[in-house]
Design an enzyme around this catalytic site. Sequence first.
Site, PDB file in Angstrom:
ATOM      1  N   ARG A 166      -0.623  21.524  16.356  1.00  0.00           N
ATOM      2  CA  ARG A 166      -0.428  21.211  14.932  1.00  0.00           C
ATOM      3  C   ARG A 166       0.057  19.772  14.791  1.00  0.00           C
ATOM      4  NH1 ARG A 166       3.205  25.386  16.213  1.00  0.00           N
ATOM      5  NH2 ARG A 166       5.274  24.616  16.750  1.00  0.00           N
ATOM      6  N   LEU A 167       0.024  19.309  13.539  1.00  0.00           N
ATOM      7  CA  LEU A 167       0.367  17.918  13.236  1.00  0.00           C
ATOM      8  C   LEU A 167       1.852  17.762  12.879  1.00  0.00           C
ATOM      9  CD1 LEU A 167      -1.495  15.509  13.340  1.00  0.00           C
ATOM     10  CD2 LEU A 167      -2.203  15.989  10.995  1.00  0.00           C
ATOM     11  N   SER A 168       2.488  18.850  12.442  1.00  0.00           N
ATOM     12  CA  SER A 168       3.917  18.796  12.088  1.00  0.00           C
ATOM     13  C   SER A 168       4.284  17.578  11.231  1.00  0.00           C
ATOM     14  CB  SER A 168       4.786  18.845  13.356  1.00  0.00           C
ATOM     15  OG  SER A 168       4.541  20.020  14.096  1.00  0.00           O
TER      16      SER A 168
ATOM     17  N   SER B 158      11.455  13.959  13.125  1.00  0.00           N
ATOM     18  CA  SER B 158      10.772  14.206  11.854  1.00  0.00           C
ATOM     19  C   SER B 158      11.778  14.416  10.723  1.00  0.00           C
ATOM     20  CB  SER B 158       9.877  15.450  11.976  1.00  0.00           C
ATOM     21  OG  SER B 158      10.674  16.620  12.042  1.00  0.00           O
TER      22      SER B 158
ATOM     23  N   ARG C 144      12.062  22.825  25.691  1.00  0.00           N
ATOM     24  CA  ARG C 144      11.555  23.810  26.656  1.00  0.00           C
ATOM     25  C   ARG C 144      11.672  23.302  28.091  1.00  0.00           C
ATOM     26  NH1 ARG C 144       6.158  24.288  23.589  1.00  0.00           N
ATOM     27  NH2 ARG C 144       7.211  22.619  22.440  1.00  0.00           N
TER      28      ARG C 144
ATOM     29  N   ASN D 175      13.411  17.586  11.295  1.00  0.00           N
ATOM     30  CA  ASN D 175      14.345  17.695  12.424  1.00  0.00           C
ATOM     31  C   ASN D 175      15.817  17.542  12.012  1.00  0.00           C
ATOM     32  OD1 ASN D 175      12.061  16.082  14.796  1.00  0.00           O
ATOM     33  ND2 ASN D 175      12.411  18.278  14.449  1.00  0.00           N
ATOM     34  N   TRP D 176      16.061  17.020  10.791  1.00  0.00           N
ATOM     35  CA  TRP D 176      17.453  16.956  10.309  1.00  0.00           C
ATOM     36  C   TRP D 176      18.062  18.350  10.221  1.00  0.00           C
ATOM     37  CZ3 TRP D 176      19.878  12.521  10.512  1.00  0.00           C
ATOM     38  CH2 TRP D 176      19.218  11.317  10.259  1.00  0.00           C
TER      39      TRP D 176
ATOM     40  N   ASP E 236       6.467  16.208  22.266  1.00  0.00           N
ATOM     41  CA  ASP E 236       7.037  17.553  22.080  1.00  0.00           C
ATOM     42  C   ASP E 236       7.289  18.244  23.415  1.00  0.00           C
ATOM     43  OD1 ASP E 236       8.033  19.627  20.605  1.00  0.00           O
ATOM     44  OD2 ASP E 236       6.088  20.375  19.909  1.00  0.00           O
TER      45      ASP E 236
END
Length: 247
Positions: free
Chosen positions: A201-203, A72, A31, A75-76, A27
């Site tokens: 977080r695990l997302s 993920s 940024r 993420n789509w 991740d």
Amino acid sequence: MKSDSKIQVPDGLDLNAIPAHVACIMDGNGRWAKKRLMNRVKGHEQGAQTVEEIVMASREIGIDVLTLYAFSTENWARPKEEVKALMHLLKRFLKNKTEELRKKDIRLNLIGQIQRLPDDVRKQAEQAMAATEKNSAMILNLAISYGAREEITMAVQQIAAKVKSGSLDPKDITDNTVSDHLYTAGMPDPDLIIRTSAEFRLSNFLMWQAAYSEFAFIPTLWPDFTKQEFYQVLIDYQQRDRRFGKV
Ligand code: IPE
Ligand code: IPE
Ligand code: MG
């Protein structure tokens, strides 16, 4: 797994206690780019370099399974252009790196909804997996269009179908039955999950498999993450006392 004898052992890292399975939530690409007033896609490009570095670093010290969360199911929903750029990067990685993975005896395995990928990317992925399927030094799981809820739901569907057809008795369903129907069937659960970019977080990543994983949440943005820092995270992990509910 035996590690490469030629490598310089990083100070403090115990090569006899390397975790079998390490997973990374990669991740912070956006940024990283934003800080440099660049397009988010530049961050993803730089992040792809880190992927290569961490794959080779893992192989060098004898990690058996490395799982990288690259895209993920959620993420789509990102802007079309960004999704397109990510798919393009994935295809390029698969195309350019398969030979090196093959030489290094690394088996590439995509986990996630591979059927949702654009046709050309899916074909490239299938080729890369076929070209490396006999490799055995390390498994590289690339999590693409991956979501743990989708994975568990799929497992439930498959198990329910077996019950319906009469080939499985509900009272024989154990937690191993569930594990055996996940994308990671047959692999050890992750010992360590690393998330970069100071998000805690695990997302939707490996929710079933993470039951007893250790976590390392680090502030470094993924494109800035290096082999040295990766080894430092492993050294810290080796100091932990994993109790698995016992005393
Ligand atoms: C991780 O970086 C890569 C993917 C999720 C595809 P991000 O794109 O999430 O970067 P940030 O979180 O916006 O910085
Ligand atoms: C998680 O990162 C998914 C990947 C790293 C591929 P996100 O950036 O998508 O997660 P959230 O939205 O911050 O939870
Ligand atoms: Mg992010």
